[in-house]
Scaffold this active site. Structure first.
Site, PDB file in Angstrom:
ATOM      1  N   ARG A 192      46.275 -18.400  43.301  1.00 46.85           N
ATOM      2  CA  ARG A 192      46.152 -17.900  41.930  1.00 46.85           C
ATOM      3  C   ARG A 192      47.406 -17.108  41.548  1.00 46.85           C
ATOM      4  O   ARG A 192      47.832 -17.102  40.399  1.00 46.85           O
ATOM      5  CB  ARG A 192      44.924 -16.989  41.818  1.00 46.85           C
ATOM      6  CG  ARG A 192      43.594 -17.727  42.033  1.00 46.85           C
ATOM      7  CD  ARG A 192      42.420 -16.758  41.977  1.00 46.85           C
ATOM      8  NE  ARG A 192      41.126 -17.413  42.104  1.00 46.85           N
ATOM      9  CZ  ARG A 192      40.516 -17.655  43.267  1.00 46.85           C
ATOM     10  NH1 ARG A 192      41.075 -17.309  44.398  1.00 46.85           N
ATOM     11  NH2 ARG A 192      39.324 -18.233  43.291  1.00 46.85           N
TER      12      ARG A 192
ATOM     13  N   ASP B  53      32.427 -14.938  41.843  1.00 47.88           N
ATOM     14  CA  ASP B  53      32.489 -14.933  43.311  1.00 47.88           C
ATOM     15  C   ASP B  53      31.128 -14.571  43.923  1.00 47.88           C
ATOM     16  O   ASP B  53      30.749 -15.099  44.977  1.00 47.88           O
ATOM     17  CB  ASP B  53      33.584 -13.962  43.786  1.00 47.88           C
ATOM     18  CG  ASP B  53      34.948 -14.342  43.217  1.00 47.88           C
ATOM     19  OD1 ASP B  53      35.159 -15.550  42.980  1.00 47.88           O
ATOM     20  OD2 ASP B  53      35.777 -13.442  42.983  1.00 47.88           O
TER      21      ASP B  53
END
Ligand code: NAI
Length: 308
Positions: free
Chosen positions: A88, A148
């Site tokens: 990321r 998450d």
């Protein structure tokens, strides 16, 4: 209430769809830079309204921010997603410029807006929004922990071979492959610690699978995921719009909480009509505290690339 979603790509359109499907909000404005793209996505989604039974009005615009004026919430999903093998963090060069420009346009037309940052690297993009928007810290929320944690619960139910509604669990710290911290010590099945059901090695394996959850999907899909990210954003937006005061892990500016300052990291927060209404202080084990500090060090290094 008006909710703006900037970026009508995979994640942005999914956000708009879930918000509309839950039917709690009156208006969603999609914004994109690609000519006609947001208008097209909005029209396609509106043509599902009679089929899916929602009354939310979805409109689209190619960069006309006057249409976003008076938004209660704005979600920033504009920017590039990662490709297989990328982290990321590698997206920062392009996405920082986009997020900064989008933030300025949003705040100009909606000075009271609550911004939800989705673009990656998310913790650093949330920090960038703090440094450039002038908004109070309660009104800048990074979305990572909600997603998450959903991935953690998926892995927990898989390992326990039980329905997802039986499990609970939370992921805090950074939204990165190495910096995520699934809290095994707090994870439960029907309120009972998972350590009663799973040995240590199984627990560590499912925590690891959670941490690389995004990368696993990126490898399978050729780009990053969108259904669960969109659903996670819709849960945050609903908690704000309906003032539900849900506890959701979000990346927020810390000022001494969890031993860190001047950094956005994922911690449990109460989310309501004012944005972040409280940062909840949960007790961490010594090893969880150590992992949190290591993750913070890595986020700080990436933040350094912004040049503040
Ligand atoms: P995508 O490429 O499908 O969509 C991005 C959209 O942003 C495109 O339609 C593009 O035209 C638009 N865009 C680019 N610059 C713009 C600007 N200046 N103004 C308005 N629109 C602009 O990408 P996708 O899959 O939707 O991902 C978006 C971002 O979300 C990526 O950075 C990705 O890494 C991140 N992401 C974050 C997650 C999280 O949990 N925080 C989860 C999944 C993705």
């Amino acid at each position: 209430m008006k909710v703006t979603v900037v970026g009508a790509g995979a994640v942005g359109a999914s956000c708009a769809e879930y918000i509309a499907m839950k039917n709690f909000n009156s208006e969603v404005v999609l914004v994109d830079i690609k000519e006609g793209f947001a208008e097209g996505k909005a029209m396609d989604l509106m043509q599902t309204a009679s089929l899916n039974g929602f009354d939310t009005k979805i409109t689209g615009t190619t960069g006309d921010y006057s249409k976003t004026a008076g938004s209660k919430v704005a979600v920033i999903t504009s920017g590039i997603p990662r490709k297989p093998g990328m982290t990321r963090e590698e997206l920062i060069g392009i996405n920082a410029g986009i997020v900064k420009e989008v933030t300025q346009n949003l705040v100009k037309h909606s000075p009271d807006v609550i911004i939800i940052v989705v673009s990656n690297p998310m913790d650093t993009m949330a920090y960038l929004v703090h440094k450039t928007s002038g908004l109070p810290k309660e009104r800048i929320i990074g979305m990572g922990g909600a997603l998450d944690s959903a991935r953690f619960k998926y892995r927990l139910a898989e390992a326990l071979d039980c329905p997802i509604s039986d499990v609970d669990g939370m992921v805090i710290a950074a939204h990165s492959d190495t910096g995520m911290l699934p809290l095994l010590s707090k994870a439960t099945r029907n309120g009972v610690s998972i350590s009663e059901f799973l040995d240590e090695s199984t627990q560590n394996n499912l925590a690891e699978a959670t941490k690389v959850g995004g990368a696993t999907l990126t490898k399978l899909l050729g780009t990053s995921a969108w259904y669960a990210p969109g659903a996670a954003v819709s849960v945050l937006v609903q908690s704000i719009v309906c003032d539900q005061k849900k506890m959701i892990p979000c990346s927020v500016m810390l000022d001494g909480e969890y031993g860190e300052s001047d950094i956005c990291m994922g911690v449990p927060c109460i989310i309501g009509k004012n944005g972040i209404e409280k940062i909840v202080d949960i007790s961490l084990t010594d090893s969880e505290k150590e992992s949190f500090a290591t993750a913070a060090k890595a986020v700080r290094e990436v933040n350094g690339d912004l040049g503040f």
